[in-house]
Write an enzyme that holds these catalytic residues in place. Sequence first.
Site: not given
Length: 394
Positions: A276, A331
């Site tokens: 991320h 996700e």
Amino acid sequence: MTTSNTETTAPSQPEKPAAAPPAERKPASDRPYSPGLTGVIAAETAIGFVDGEKGQLLYRGYPIGQLVEKGTYGQVAELLWTGEWRRSARLVPAVIPEPVICAMHELPDHTHPMDALRTAVSVWGAWRRPHWPPTVDQARELTAFAPSALAAFHRMRQGLEPVPPNPKLSLAGGFLQQLTGKDPDPAAARALDAYFVVGAEHGLNASTFTCRVIISTRSDLASAVCGAIGALKGPLHGGAPAEVVSQLHEIGSPERAEKWVREAIARGDKIMGFGHRVYRAYDPRAAALRKVAEGMADMAGWLDTAVKVEDVVLRIFGELKPDHVIKTNVEYYAAAVLQGVGLPPDLFPPTFALARMAGWSAHAIEQASADKLIRPDARYVGPPEMDVPSFSAR
Ligand code: ACO
């Protein structure tokens, strides 16, 4: 922070730091360049707070874990738009305007649902004409319309008639009902609602930034959300959960994970559901969704593999990239929840967009109130000025 489902307003915001002095207008070549705008502060927001080091996500001050436990998407959307935490806040699925149905009928058979949703929002904008500045009413209408439109597209591509919305259902439950034509399983509706809460907002990510850029030109909410959907479509942003499913299918069993992951990283491939731009700690949204997935029937086998593969991936990243902390992102477990409620993988990205409608529109409203055109500079790296060569006469 303790909060119950009683009517109350959000806590006061932390003291505002002094605004930076206006940047000197040095030539672009002398100003710092941040590829990908990493670390650049491009807006002030009171909507969401992301602390990547601590793995903290707050919506108007409230921690995401508590919002998932105690709130609904309707309440959270209202919180994002207005700053108020209201027990009575509800969002129910809306009727689809006829021009949207007609436009979706005309789409080619191979249309990706993300393109269909973007088209639906565009036609909704042409029909509704939501003029600048965006309002909470416009945000509510668009957020309530989008799940109906996506569900209708999914049915039409199977040769089925769209299902009219049931205003007694929540937005998430109504979406499931409009997809299947059946009353939704309450546990599945609650799990999807939790997913919507988790996906509603995440600071100045690529799609939200896109939305703010478009609104900053005094364009309208539908145009801004169409742009945001386009940004979210990319696999580095919102396209990952569908790829998490195919990745786990390819890996097959936890015993094969070590070899598969090492080979993928050696090829330079990205492992979906990990890494991320902001988080260096475990993504709090992944933790919240893992809890939701653990409570879902029929997910035990899939989850067991997912958890074991996750352990292998984290260990390998720790070994191969010791200087760059790479952890599980939202996700990874979003894939489990979306699969568990029965969605096909190609509906994962547009379902993420349905959740993010609340955050995008909240940012659109905030950006419009700042009313400042977003227009950064680029560092020119092309050739210096020169004369256009003349063509010699034949
Ligand atoms: N798999 C393999 N390597 C990775 C991964 C990954 N998932 N994530 C980061 N890295 C590596 C990069 O290759 C890079 O290595 P290098 O320095 O040797 O070149 C290093 O870690 C730094 O990564 P960046 O790509 O610079 O990190 P950035 O902040 O730009 O990227 C991103 C973040 C795009 C999310 C990246 O981690 C990624 O592609 N992840 C996989 C896709 C994914 O899961 N996307 C969903 C993100 S969550 C969301 O948007 C809602």
